[in-house]
Scaffold this motif. Structure first.
Motif, PDB file in Angstrom:
ATOM      1  N   MET A  71      47.936  49.309  40.816  1.00 48.51           N
ATOM      2  CA  MET A  71      46.897  49.513  41.815  1.00 48.51           C
ATOM      3  C   MET A  71      47.528  49.625  43.205  1.00 48.51           C
ATOM      4  SD  MET A  71      44.463  49.549  39.713  1.00 48.51           S
ATOM      5  CE  MET A  71      43.074  49.660  40.834  1.00 48.51           C
ATOM      6  N   TYR A 290      48.996  44.532  47.350  1.00 44.65           N
ATOM      7  CA  TYR A 290      47.642  44.903  46.941  1.00 44.65           C
ATOM      8  C   TYR A 290      47.497  44.836  45.423  1.00 44.65           C
ATOM      9  CZ  TYR A 290      43.423  47.644  46.235  1.00 44.65           C
ATOM     10  OH  TYR A 290      42.179  48.056  45.846  1.00 44.65           O
ATOM     11  N   TRP A 294      44.846  42.536  43.516  1.00 42.43           N
ATOM     12  CA  TRP A 294      43.884  43.053  42.544  1.00 42.43           C
ATOM     13  C   TRP A 294      44.017  42.336  41.208  1.00 42.43           C
ATOM     14  CZ3 TRP A 294      44.650  45.346  37.794  1.00 42.43           C
ATOM     15  CH2 TRP A 294      43.523  45.939  37.204  1.00 42.43           C
ATOM     16  N   LYS A 298      41.336  40.076  39.085  1.00 38.04           N
ATOM     17  CA  LYS A 298      40.996  40.337  37.687  1.00 38.04           C
ATOM     18  C   LYS A 298      41.236  39.113  36.815  1.00 38.04           C
ATOM     19  CE  LYS A 298      41.970  43.537  33.872  1.00 38.04           C
ATOM     20  NZ  LYS A 298      40.550  43.856  33.633  1.00 38.04           N
TER      21      LYS A 298
END
Length: 518
Positions: A71, A290, A294, A298
């Motif tokens: 990501m 980042y 992310w 999750k």
């Protein structure tokens, strides 16, 4: 050093001929000799611009190797988009004229201006340039060349940095180059890749005059990763000439545009750098942070351990189907064996470190702004809006100064393209007027978006008061209108002022009551 290079070229040429003209890479061609590191850099830029990153490998809790998507924040694209929007917009005005027009005489380049306006409008040049500036800033350059189609119209062919290769250059720019275009064709279950190489070179004719030579070579391959074997042009380009000679050109037909600045990564290369090429490490740091943020989001979903007795179901004495304690669609609860005296429910959810990740990303964004010579606050990861155009230009803003450096490169690119179009049109008999020089070509980038109109009006108003500038010129500069429109506005203003003048009103009233004096 030159002798060694000549020997290398001879070996390349021999290998090229003996192999039946098969090119595994573009550098296998005897005329092309690009630093492989430059080709790798451009290819990397293109992948990052597209957001194409390899998957992340990790070992799960069971010790098994797994993969997941990486990501990223595509800041190579975002930064290029921001800068391209500041540098050029479709309100830009391109004119061809001379000083005689200011003296009230007819513009001797009127036919050139009308022809260029038609060609640019036909090709939607402003819209296309606005679109192509983004990949130009991201990857490091673009090239465009005019050509005449079968209907006698001049069209533009665009090439990104990965499809243009310089052959010869000097301090004034690239004088010879190669443009590449790839066409695919499906034959049964196979995909065939055709690569057209278009060489633009200068030679001397028998009279010693410059002769512009365009050579087309077609290559065929079943792999997208190699150029392939040379084949006849007629396989897909029926009627295309292999070689074209043109006289009467003062500059190359192709025009190459690169971002402002020196190629410090490869000082010997005439190719440009993407605006983020000196920030690769910073981009990786931002993307890694980042990606971790992310993944923590999750993996940070609520997790509750419950005793296995609560999830194990048994049929009741009547033989009816067992009833589950928890909703079967819920994935919050995980079964674990617990002792009889242990708490049957244990929440093990960890808080997500949102503030820490946002602070880390914003700190890296500040570094990116410094490396790109953009003002502080250009980027942020906390939802703040970006700077307005007025803020960009105020106090000699760094972003505005960086933007002006790139504006000069775009201006020279447009002027070169204007001359190339007119020279090509004259060769083919489509244009019969005089060819302008760069001094006769004007490019107005419509900087009104970066300027405070109130401040402009105050400045020019004071200049008008002291008699330093005519009113028509003030209207032209502040409102960006043609001279004819400014003159029309001034006439209407004078009529309106005359209509409300007390003396004029009194005279009109007297004439209405007593008629005209005899």
């Amino acid at each position: 050093m030159k002798i060694i290079q000549r020997i290398k070229n001879l070996f390349k040429k021999g290998g090229y001929t003996l192999s039946g003209q098969v090119l595994h890479s573009i550098n296998d061609h005897p005329k092309i000799n690009i630093d492989p590191n430059e080709l790798a850099r451009i290819e990397r830029n293109l992948r990052q611009y597209k957001g194409d990153y390899p998957q992340v490998e990790y070992v799960n809790s069971h010790g098994l190797l797994r993969k997941r998507d990486y990501m990223t924040l595509n800041l190579r694209k975002l930064s290029a988009d921001v800068l391209s929007g500041l540098v050029f917009n479709e309100q830009c005005e391109i004119t061809v004229s001379d000083a005689k027009e200011e003296e009230g005489k007819e513009n001797s380049f009127k036919s050139a201006h009308e022809f260029i306006s038609h060609v640019f409008e036909h090709n939607r040049f402003k819209k296309n340039l606005s679109d192509y500036l983004e990949p130009m800033f991201a990857i490091g350059g673009i090239a465009v060349r005019p050509y005449v189609d079968s209907e006698g119209e001049i069209e533009f062919s665009w090439a990104l940095a990965d499809a243009f290769y310089p052959l010869r250059s000097n301090s004034n720019g690239i004088s010879e180059g190669v443009m590449k275009s790839v066409t695919t064709k499906v034959e049964g279950s196979r995909t065939i890749y055709y690569t057209l190489l278009e060489f633009h070179e200068w030679k001397k004719d028998t009279d010693g005059e410059n002769l512009y030579v365009i050579t087309n070579e077609l290559y065929k391959s079943e792999s997208s990763s190699e150029v392939g074997a040379r084949v006849s042009l007629d396989e897909i380009y029926e009627g295309m000439q292999e070689t074209t000679h043109i006289k009467g050109l003062s500059r190359p037909l192709f025009n190459y545009l690169k971002p402002s600045g020196f190629n410090n990564i490869n000082p010997q290369s005439p190719l440009g750098l993407g605006i983020a090429d000196n920030s690769v490490d910073t981009l990786k740091k931002i993307n890694d942070t980042y990606d971790q943020f992310w993944w923590e989001i999750k993996m940070g979903q609520r997790t509750v351990f419950v005793t296995d007795r609560m999830l194990n179901t048994l049929p009741d004495e009547s033989g009816a189907p067992p009833k589950q304690i928890f909703d079967p669609d819920v994935n919050v609860y995980k079964s674990i064996h617990m002792g009889d005296n242990a708490d049957p429910v244990k929440d093990v959810t960890n808080d997500i470190r949102t503030e820490q990740y946002i602070a880390a990303i914003n700190q890296s964004l500040r570094t990116l702004e410094m490396e790109m010579k953009l003002s502080v606050g250009t980027f942020s990861f906390d939802g703040r809006s970006m700077k307005t155009a007025t803020e960009v230009v105020s106090e000699n803003d760094l972003t505005y100064r960086t933007r002006n450096d790139h504006v000069y490169e775009v201006e020279q690119f447009i002027k070169g393209l204007v001359v190339s179009v007119l020279e090509l049109a004259k060769v083919f008999g489509l244009f019969k007027g005089e060819i302008p020089t760069f001094e006769h070509i004007g490019v107005d980038f419509d900087d009104g978006v970066f300027q405070d109109r109130s401040a402009l009006l105050k400045f020019y108003g004071q200049a008008k008061t002291f008699g330093f500038i005519p009113t028509v010129e003030v209207i032209q500069r502040v409102f960006k209108v043609p001279k004819e429109t400014a003159e029309q506005w001034l006439e209407e203003i004078e009529r309106e002022q005359l209509a409300i003048d007390p003396t004029s009103i009194s005279d009109r009233t007297a004439k209405h009551m007593f008629g005209e004096e005899e």
